[in-house]
Design an enzyme around this catalytic site. Structure first.
Site, PDB file in Angstrom:
ATOM      1  N   LYS A 123      40.238  29.055  36.965  1.00  0.00           N
ATOM      2  CA  LYS A 123      40.991  29.767  38.012  1.00  0.00           C
ATOM      3  C   LYS A 123      42.457  29.405  37.821  1.00  0.00           C
ATOM      4  O   LYS A 123      42.772  28.369  37.244  1.00  0.00           O
ATOM      5  CB  LYS A 123      40.519  29.316  39.406  1.00  0.00           C
ATOM      6  CG  LYS A 123      40.861  30.274  40.520  1.00  0.00           C
ATOM      7  CD  LYS A 123      39.840  31.396  40.649  1.00  0.00           C
ATOM      8  CE  LYS A 123      40.302  32.442  41.635  1.00  0.00           C
ATOM      9  NZ  LYS A 123      39.250  33.442  41.911  1.00  0.00           N
ATOM     10  N   ASP A 163      42.910  38.233  41.595  1.00  0.00           N
ATOM     11  CA  ASP A 163      42.371  37.616  42.816  1.00  0.00           C
ATOM     12  C   ASP A 163      43.380  38.013  43.904  1.00  0.00           C
ATOM     13  O   ASP A 163      44.103  39.008  43.742  1.00  0.00           O
ATOM     14  CB  ASP A 163      42.248  36.083  42.652  1.00  0.00           C
ATOM     15  CG  ASP A 163      41.480  35.423  43.803  1.00  0.00           C
ATOM     16  OD1 ASP A 163      40.259  35.557  43.849  1.00  0.00           O
ATOM     17  OD2 ASP A 163      42.103  34.784  44.673  1.00  0.00           O
TER      18      ASP A 163
HETATM   19  P1  NDP Z   1      43.535  41.065  48.119  1.00  0.00           P
HETATM   20  O1  NDP Z   1      44.833  40.405  47.902  1.00  0.00           O
HETATM   21  O2  NDP Z   1      43.307  42.407  47.556  1.00  0.00           O
HETATM   22  O3  NDP Z   1      43.213  41.129  49.684  1.00  0.00           O
HETATM   23  C1  NDP Z   1      43.157  39.983  50.458  1.00  0.00           C
HETATM   24  C2  NDP Z   1      42.984  40.407  51.898  1.00  0.00           C
HETATM   25  O4  NDP Z   1      42.801  39.247  52.701  1.00  0.00           O
HETATM   26  C3  NDP Z   1      44.175  41.130  52.457  1.00  0.00           C
HETATM   27  O5  NDP Z   1      43.766  41.995  53.472  1.00  0.00           O
HETATM   28  C4  NDP Z   1      44.994  39.966  53.026  1.00  0.00           C
HETATM   29  O6  NDP Z   1      45.901  40.360  54.051  1.00  0.00           O
HETATM   30  C5  NDP Z   1      43.906  39.112  53.591  1.00  0.00           C
HETATM   31  N1  NDP Z   1      44.352  37.702  53.552  1.00  0.00           N
HETATM   32  C6  NDP Z   1      44.718  36.979  52.465  1.00  0.00           C
HETATM   33  N2  NDP Z   1      45.109  35.751  52.818  1.00  0.00           N
HETATM   34  C7  NDP Z   1      44.983  35.713  54.156  1.00  0.00           C
HETATM   35  C8  NDP Z   1      45.230  34.721  55.118  1.00  0.00           C
HETATM   36  N3  NDP Z   1      45.691  33.516  54.762  1.00  0.00           N
HETATM   37  N4  NDP Z   1      44.976  35.038  56.403  1.00  0.00           N
HETATM   38  C9  NDP Z   1      44.488  36.255  56.763  1.00  0.00           C
HETATM   39  N5  NDP Z   1      44.255  37.230  55.902  1.00  0.00           N
HETATM   40  C10 NDP Z   1      44.488  36.962  54.623  1.00  0.00           C
HETATM   41  O7  NDP Z   1      42.451  40.008  47.561  1.00  0.00           O
HETATM   42  P2  NDP Z   1      40.945  40.269  47.179  1.00  0.00           P
HETATM   43  O8  NDP Z   1      40.362  41.307  48.061  1.00  0.00           O
HETATM   44  O9  NDP Z   1      40.870  40.426  45.709  1.00  0.00           O
HETATM   45  O10 NDP Z   1      40.297  38.846  47.497  1.00  0.00           O
HETATM   46  C11 NDP Z   1      39.791  38.511  48.793  1.00  0.00           C
HETATM   47  C12 NDP Z   1      38.859  37.327  48.661  1.00  0.00           C
HETATM   48  O11 NDP Z   1      37.794  37.647  47.764  1.00  0.00           O
HETATM   49  C13 NDP Z   1      39.471  36.044  48.104  1.00  0.00           C
HETATM   50  O12 NDP Z   1      38.837  34.932  48.695  1.00  0.00           O
HETATM   51  C14 NDP Z   1      39.097  36.101  46.637  1.00  0.00           C
HETATM   52  O13 NDP Z   1      39.100  34.825  46.030  1.00  0.00           O
HETATM   53  C15 NDP Z   1      37.711  36.679  46.731  1.00  0.00           C
HETATM   54  N6  NDP Z   1      37.198  37.301  45.519  1.00  0.00           N
HETATM   55  C16 NDP Z   1      37.867  38.323  44.919  1.00  0.00           C
HETATM   56  C17 NDP Z   1      37.353  38.903  43.780  1.00  0.00           C
HETATM   57  C18 NDP Z   1      37.992  40.109  43.156  1.00  0.00           C
HETATM   58  O14 NDP Z   1      37.383  40.653  42.220  1.00  0.00           O
HETATM   59  N7  NDP Z   1      39.136  40.555  43.587  1.00  0.00           N
HETATM   60  C19 NDP Z   1      36.130  38.386  43.134  1.00  0.00           C
HETATM   61  C20 NDP Z   1      35.453  37.374  43.918  1.00  0.00           C
HETATM   62  C21 NDP Z   1      36.007  36.825  45.030  1.00  0.00           C
HETATM   63  P3  NDP Z   1      47.430  40.698  53.672  1.00  0.00           P
HETATM   64  O15 NDP Z   1      47.376  42.060  53.083  1.00  0.00           O
HETATM   65  O16 NDP Z   1      48.146  40.608  54.956  1.00  0.00           O
HETATM   66  O17 NDP Z   1      47.844  39.634  52.699  1.00  0.00           O
END
Ligand code: NDP
Length: 451
Positions: A123, A163
């Site tokens: 990571k 991510d």
């Molecule tokens: P994105 O950046 O596309 O979206 C993240 C979302 O979560 C956004 O809506 C963001 O809001 C919100 N968010 C992020 N940080 C916070 C916080 N501290 N408090 C509240 N809301 C928050 O990321 P992903 O969708 O790719 O990833 C989301 C999760 O899934 C993570 O934990 C990641 O590690 C996990 N994941 C992702 C994979 C992938 O293929 N993308 C694979 C496996 C796991 P805002 O827009 O306001 O930042």
């Protein structure tokens, strides 16, 4: 004191300021007691598996639009390469530090093992905040980040993906810089690429789709399905958007979504049309979810304070909950609200979104609970399929990739379910996923000598 307690204490003593990493290690070690009873020779494997093979930490200087030099920190954690090249995403978020990346890389080892594909665990990322930055600033940052990272990665060595904060735009900028520095078109050096230069169909959808396939399998063990089920989803990024889409395809009714500023509750249900609006808002206009509540009637919007709290979102009465935003976003109290509201299943789309207290509340409350390392593995699995296509210099159809993804999620579910059952822990997916993921790694490390 048990051997596993001693290993855990040593992990904490070595890096006392890494609470997220401790949390992830503890959760895995708690599952391994019966494994070391059967295999005492694996104790030395466990001692090594909690220590990263390599931790790279570097400076990322870049110039903003005002001509001012900015400095961020870059990281890549190459945690375990026993079963394949290191594989795991890059996260760009101000909260990024060594503890968060070590927890994510550690989880990734077992997740990748569960997919059945030959991928080690890694990571990386940076404390850079892409929010509010221009395209030019994001590009200059990505280029500078790759200026250091390129010497540590490669299609047979370490293959990063996206991510939080790293989507198709960022992967494109980094791939372009890698190609120039390496003077080679290494299609398989990054995954999550655009379709025009080696990306796989379904990779953007994969984590969210895979999550819902997994949740569907869990529900089926109780004779239930998504048809007519209400679903609360947190987050509104990549994972949340495609989880929402797949829930809709399976006849479910998503009623919530969130971002770091607040959350929406749409009792009438988020339809395909409304989801299109969210996708445009988030992926193109890069706006806030509050605009959804202004745009559609009958929607409640609640401001989140303090971040990352989405308090209240988990108090909505639903059949299924899919936390898809970030780590530790759903705590013990919120879990108890879901249990009291008779939630049937909770599947983690994000990595470790549920605190240990929340997981305990679900398990005590008889709720089907899937840990992210099993339920969100569809993203990395499809990254693995992207690497295969890059090696074959072929491109599979949408249907082919989706079918392979679905088969992988069914197999992960079966593996976690059967492993738990074998040890008398039927229905405990945390235990099943940890043990099944670990056993493959342990066997590979054992075969490779002292590595
Ligand atoms: P994105 O950046 O596309 O979206 C993240 C979302 O979560 C956004 O809506 C963001 O809001 C919100 N968010 C992020 N940080 C916070 C916080 N501290 N408090 C509240 N809301 C928050 O990321 P992903 O969708 O790719 O990833 C989301 C999760 O899934 C993570 O934990 C990641 O590690 C996990 N994941 C992702 C994979 C992938 O293929 N993308 C694979 C496996 C796991 P805002 O827009 O306001 O930042």
């Amino acid at each position: 004191m048990s051997v596993l307690d001693a290993i855990y204490d040593k992990v904490v003593a070595r890096d006392p300021n890494q609470p997220e990493f401790h949390q992830a290690v503890k959760e895995v070690l708690e599952s391994l007691e019966p494994v070391i009873e059967a295999h005492p020779e694996y104790i030395s494997i466990i001692e090594r598996v909690v220590e990263p093979e390599r931790l790279i930490h570097f400076r990322v200087p870049w110039v903003d639009d005002a001509g001012v030099i900015q400095v961020n920190r870059g990281y890549r954690i190459q945690f375990n390469g026993a079963i394949g090249p290191y594989k795991g995403g890059l996260r760009f978020h101000p909260s990024v530090n060594a503890s968060i990346l070590k927890f994510l890389a550690f989880e990734q080892i077992f997740k990748n093992s569960l997919t059945g594909l030959p991928m080690g665990g890694g990571k990386g990322g940076s404390d850079f905040n892409p929010k509010g930055k221009s395209d030019g600033e994001v590009m200059r940052f990505c280029q500078s980040f790759m200026m250091e990272l390129w010497r540590h990665i490669g299609h047979n060595c370490d293959v990063p993906a996206g991510d939080i904060g790293v989507g198709g735009r960022e992967i494109g900028y980094m791939f372009g810089m890698y190609r120039r520095l390496q003077n080679e078109f290494q299609g398989g050096v990054l995954t999550g690429k655009g379709r025009s230069y080696g990306g796989s169909r379904i990779r953007p959808e994969a984590t969210g789709y895979g999550l819902v396939y997994f949740a569907r399998e869990m529900l089926a063990t109780k004779g239930k399905s998504f048809e007519g089920a209400t679903v609360s989803i947190s987050g509104s990024g990549n994972v949340a958007q495609f989880a929402c889409q797949k829930v809709l395809y399976l006849g479910g009714i998503p009623v919530t979504m969130s971002d770091s500023s607040g959350w929406i509750h749409d009792p009438a249900g988020i339809t395909h049309e409304k989801l299109d609006y969210i996708m445009d808002l988030k992926n193109n206009r890069r706006g806030r979810l509050s605009e959804y509540a202004d745009h559609f009637d009958g929607v409640e919007y609640t401001v989140a304070e303090p971040e990352p709290s989405v308090s209240g979102l988990w108090n909505i009465n639903v059949d299924v909950a899919l936390p898809c935003a970030t780590q530790n976003e759903l705590d013990g109290e919120e879990a108890k609200m879901l249990v009291a509201n008779k939630v049937i299943a909770v599947a983690e789309g994000a990595n470790m979104p549920c605190t240990p207290e929340a997981v305990e509340a679900f398990q005590k409350g008889g709720v089907l609970f899937a840990p992210g390392k099993a339920s969100n593995a569809g993203g990395v699995a499809t990254s693995g399929l992207e690497m295969s296509q890059n090696s074959l210099r072929m491109s599979w159809t949408r249907k082919e990739v989706d079918e392979k993804l679905e088969a992988i999620m069914i197999s992960i579910h079966k593996n976690a379910y059967r492993t738990a059952k074998k040890y008398g822990r039927e229905g405990d997916y945390v235990f099943g996923a940890n043990v099944a993921g670990f056993l493959k790694i342990a066997e590979a490390m054992q075969a490779q000598g002292v590595v």
